[in-house]
Motif scaffolding. Structure first.
Motif, PDB file in Angstrom:
ATOM      1  N   PRO A  86       6.607  -9.775  11.810  1.00  0.00           N
ATOM      2  CA  PRO A  86       6.684 -10.703  12.948  1.00  0.00           C
ATOM      3  C   PRO A  86       7.320 -10.131  14.219  1.00  0.00           C
ATOM      4  O   PRO A  86       6.808 -10.355  15.299  1.00  0.00           O
ATOM      5  N   ASP A  87       8.414  -9.387  14.119  1.00  0.00           N
ATOM      6  CA  ASP A  87       9.030  -8.798  15.315  1.00  0.00           C
ATOM      7  C   ASP A  87       9.306  -7.314  15.155  1.00  0.00           C
ATOM      8  O   ASP A  87      10.134  -6.755  15.861  1.00  0.00           O
ATOM      9  N   LEU A  88       8.620  -6.676  14.213  1.00  0.00           N
ATOM     10  CA  LEU A  88       8.916  -5.287  13.887  1.00  0.00           C
ATOM     11  C   LEU A  88       7.638  -4.496  13.658  1.00  0.00           C
ATOM     12  O   LEU A  88       6.736  -4.943  12.950  1.00  0.00           O
ATOM     13  N   LEU A  89       7.573  -3.327  14.287  1.00  0.00           N
ATOM     14  CA  LEU A  89       6.467  -2.391  14.047  1.00  0.00           C
ATOM     15  C   LEU A  89       6.995  -1.234  13.209  1.00  0.00           C
ATOM     16  O   LEU A  89       8.018  -0.631  13.553  1.00  0.00           O
ATOM     17  N   HIS A  90       6.311  -0.917  12.126  1.00  0.00           N
ATOM     18  CA  HIS A  90       6.627   0.252  11.309  1.00  0.00           C
ATOM     19  C   HIS A  90       5.741   1.376  11.837  1.00  0.00           C
ATOM     20  O   HIS A  90       4.549   1.433  11.544  1.00  0.00           O
ATOM     21  N   LEU A  91       6.332   2.246  12.641  1.00  0.00           N
ATOM     22  CA  LEU A  91       5.586   3.251  13.402  1.00  0.00           C
ATOM     23  C   LEU A  91       5.653   4.619  12.729  1.00  0.00           C
ATOM     24  O   LEU A  91       6.745   5.148  12.497  1.00  0.00           O
ATOM     25  N   CYS A  92       4.484   5.174  12.417  1.00  0.00           N
ATOM     26  CA  CYS A  92       4.418   6.515  11.835  1.00  0.00           C
ATOM     27  C   CYS A  92       4.577   7.588  12.903  1.00  0.00           C
ATOM     28  O   CYS A  92       5.125   8.644  12.644  1.00  0.00           O
ATOM     29  N   GLY A  93       4.070   7.328  14.073  1.00  0.00           N
ATOM     30  CA  GLY A  93       4.155   8.300  15.153  1.00  0.00           C
ATOM     31  C   GLY A  93       2.844   8.363  15.913  1.00  0.00           C
ATOM     32  O   GLY A  93       2.078   7.407  15.952  1.00  0.00           O
ATOM     33  N   GLU A  94       2.602   9.522  16.504  1.00  0.00           N
ATOM     34  CA  GLU A  94       1.390   9.705  17.295  1.00  0.00           C
ATOM     35  C   GLU A  94       0.313  10.407  16.474  1.00  0.00           C
ATOM     36  O   GLU A  94       0.608  11.237  15.628  1.00  0.00           O
ATOM     37  N   GLY A  95      -0.913  10.037  16.769  1.00  0.00           N
ATOM     38  CA  GLY A  95      -2.052  10.668  16.123  1.00  0.00           C
ATOM     39  C   GLY A  95      -3.143  10.895  17.146  1.00  0.00           C
ATOM     40  O   GLY A  95      -3.024  10.502  18.305  1.00  0.00           O
ATOM     41  N   ARG A  96      -4.205  11.518  16.683  1.00  0.00           N
ATOM     42  CA  ARG A  96      -5.348  11.719  17.581  1.00  0.00           C
ATOM     43  C   ARG A  96      -6.633  11.631  16.777  1.00  0.00           C
ATOM     44  O   ARG A  96      -6.688  11.967  15.601  1.00  0.00           O
ATOM     45  N   ILE A  97      -7.636  11.150  17.468  1.00  0.00           N
ATOM     46  CA  ILE A  97      -8.977  11.024  16.898  1.00  0.00           C
ATOM     47  C   ILE A  97      -9.889  11.872  17.768  1.00  0.00           C
ATOM     48  O   ILE A  97      -9.901  11.723  18.999  1.00  0.00           O
ATOM     49  N   THR A  98     -10.638  12.766  17.159  1.00  0.00           N
ATOM     50  CA  THR A  98     -11.528  13.639  17.915  1.00  0.00           C
ATOM     51  C   THR A  98     -12.960  13.140  17.775  1.00  0.00           C
ATOM     52  O   THR A  98     -13.556  13.232  16.702  1.00  0.00           O
ATOM     53  N   PRO A  99     -13.512  12.595  18.859  1.00  0.00           N
ATOM     54  CA  PRO A  99     -14.894  12.086  18.807  1.00  0.00           C
ATOM     55  C   PRO A  99     -15.900  13.236  18.833  1.00  0.00           C
ATOM     56  O   PRO A  99     -15.614  14.334  19.302  1.00  0.00           O
ATOM     57  N   ALA A 100     -17.092  12.934  18.336  1.00  0.00           N
ATOM     58  CA  ALA A 100     -18.154  13.948  18.313  1.00  0.00           C
ATOM     59  C   ALA A 100     -18.740  14.193  19.705  1.00  0.00           C
ATOM     60  O   ALA A 100     -19.064  15.318  20.063  1.00  0.00           O
ATOM     61  N   ASP A 101     -18.892  13.126  20.505  1.00  0.00           N
ATOM     62  CA  ASP A 101     -19.444  13.279  21.855  1.00  0.00           C
ATOM     63  C   ASP A 101     -18.950  12.125  22.730  1.00  0.00           C
ATOM     64  O   ASP A 101     -18.195  11.276  22.297  1.00  0.00           O
ATOM     65  N   ARG A 102     -19.408  12.090  23.981  1.00  0.00           N
ATOM     66  CA  ARG A 102     -18.942  11.091  24.949  1.00  0.00           C
ATOM     67  C   ARG A 102     -19.281   9.666  24.503  1.00  0.00           C
ATOM     68  O   ARG A 102     -18.477   8.761  24.619  1.00  0.00           O
ATOM     69  N   ARG A 103     -20.484   9.459  23.960  1.00  0.00           N
ATOM     70  CA  ARG A 103     -20.862   8.111  23.487  1.00  0.00           C
ATOM     71  C   ARG A 103     -19.966   7.685  22.333  1.00  0.00           C
ATOM     72  O   ARG A 103     -19.590   6.533  22.218  1.00  0.00           O
ATOM     73  N   ASP A 104     -19.630   8.646  21.486  1.00  0.00           N
ATOM     74  CA  ASP A 104     -18.757   8.367  20.360  1.00  0.00           C
ATOM     75  C   ASP A 104     -17.359   7.962  20.849  1.00  0.00           C
ATOM     76  O   ASP A 104     -16.711   7.107  20.252  1.00  0.00           O
ATOM     77  N   THR A 105     -16.914   8.550  21.945  1.00  0.00           N
ATOM     78  CA  THR A 105     -15.611   8.203  22.512  1.00  0.00           C
ATOM     79  C   THR A 105     -15.577   6.728  22.895  1.00  0.00           C
ATOM     80  O   THR A 105     -14.617   6.023  22.581  1.00  0.00           O
ATOM     81  N   GLN A 106     -16.599   6.258  23.548  1.00  0.00           N
ATOM     82  CA  GLN A 106     -16.647   4.844  23.953  1.00  0.00           C
ATOM     83  C   GLN A 106     -16.694   3.917  22.740  1.00  0.00           C
ATOM     84  O   GLN A 106     -16.036   2.890  22.706  1.00  0.00           O
ATOM     85  N   ALA A 107     -17.453   4.289  21.717  1.00  0.00           N
ATOM     86  CA  ALA A 107     -17.547   3.476  20.505  1.00  0.00           C
ATOM     87  C   ALA A 107     -16.207   3.437  19.774  1.00  0.00           C
ATOM     88  O   ALA A 107     -15.779   2.378  19.287  1.00  0.00           O
ATOM     89  N   ILE A 108     -15.518   4.562  19.720  1.00  0.00           N
ATOM     90  CA  ILE A 108     -14.212   4.616  19.055  1.00  0.00           C
ATOM     91  C   ILE A 108     -13.195   3.770  19.821  1.00  0.00           C
ATOM     92  O   ILE A 108     -12.431   3.013  19.212  1.00  0.00           O
TER      93      ILE A 108
END
Length: 173
Positions: free
Chosen positions: A21-43
């Motif tokens: 309710p008032d707390l986020l359990h945060l793992c940290g930062e991540g990244r997602i690598t899309p295959a192409d520009r259209r994939d970036t918009q879909a992601i």
């Protein structure tokens, strides 16, 4: 620059293991690598809807994990993390608990504990209260009746005493 032209710029996200309710359990930062520009918009659309399915690479150690392990993957610019242990996300202020790497693949509930650094420094860990409750209930003797001996012994003390008296009276059996 070539990555921007061909759409392979990684999408940076905050990886959230659990939302309370008032707390986020945060793992940290991540990244997602899309295959192409259209994939970036879909992601990006899937991330905003909260239904992205796929791989997430953790930036601090390079581990690649499945998105189904996490409650939310938030685009980096949509969550603002402050130095005081608070975050702003979805027009709400949240306390933040750091999730250690051992809990990233844990599929149960997490609980947050305050560290020795103070109440704003929270760390998440596995919730084992259900296991502890069951273990205590199974091994607890009834009130007023202490139990001695090994937990896996086959015969109780009263049964042993009765058998011993019976054997002492009739040595031929």
């Amino acid at each position: 620059m070539l990555k921007k032209l061909f759409g392979k710029t990684p999408i940076h996200v905050w990886v959230i293991k659990q939302v309370d309710p008032d707390l986020l359990h945060l793992c940290g930062e991540g990244r997602i690598t899309p295959a192409d520009r259209r994939d970036t918009q879909a992601i990006m659309s899937a991330l905003r809807r909260g239904d992205y399915r796929g791989a997430v690479e953790m930036t601090d150690n390079g581990m690649v994990l499945n998105a189904r392990l996490f409650a939310a993957l938030v685009p980096h610019d949509e969550l603002h993390l402050g130095a005081s242990g608070h975050a702003q996300w979805r027009e709400h202020s949240w306390h933040v608990a750091q999730v250690p790497q051992r809990c990233w693949t844990y599929e149960g509930r997490l609980v947050a504990w305050s560290t020795s650094q103070g109440p704003l420094d929270l760390v998440s860990s596995e919730d084992v209260s259900g296991i502890r409750r069951r273990a205590c209930a199974e091994n607890a003797p009834p009130p007023g009746h202490p139990r001695f001996g090994a937990a896996d012994e086959l015969e109780g003390e009263a049964e042993f005493a009765a058998r011993w008296r019976r054997d002492a009276r009739d040595p031929e059996q």
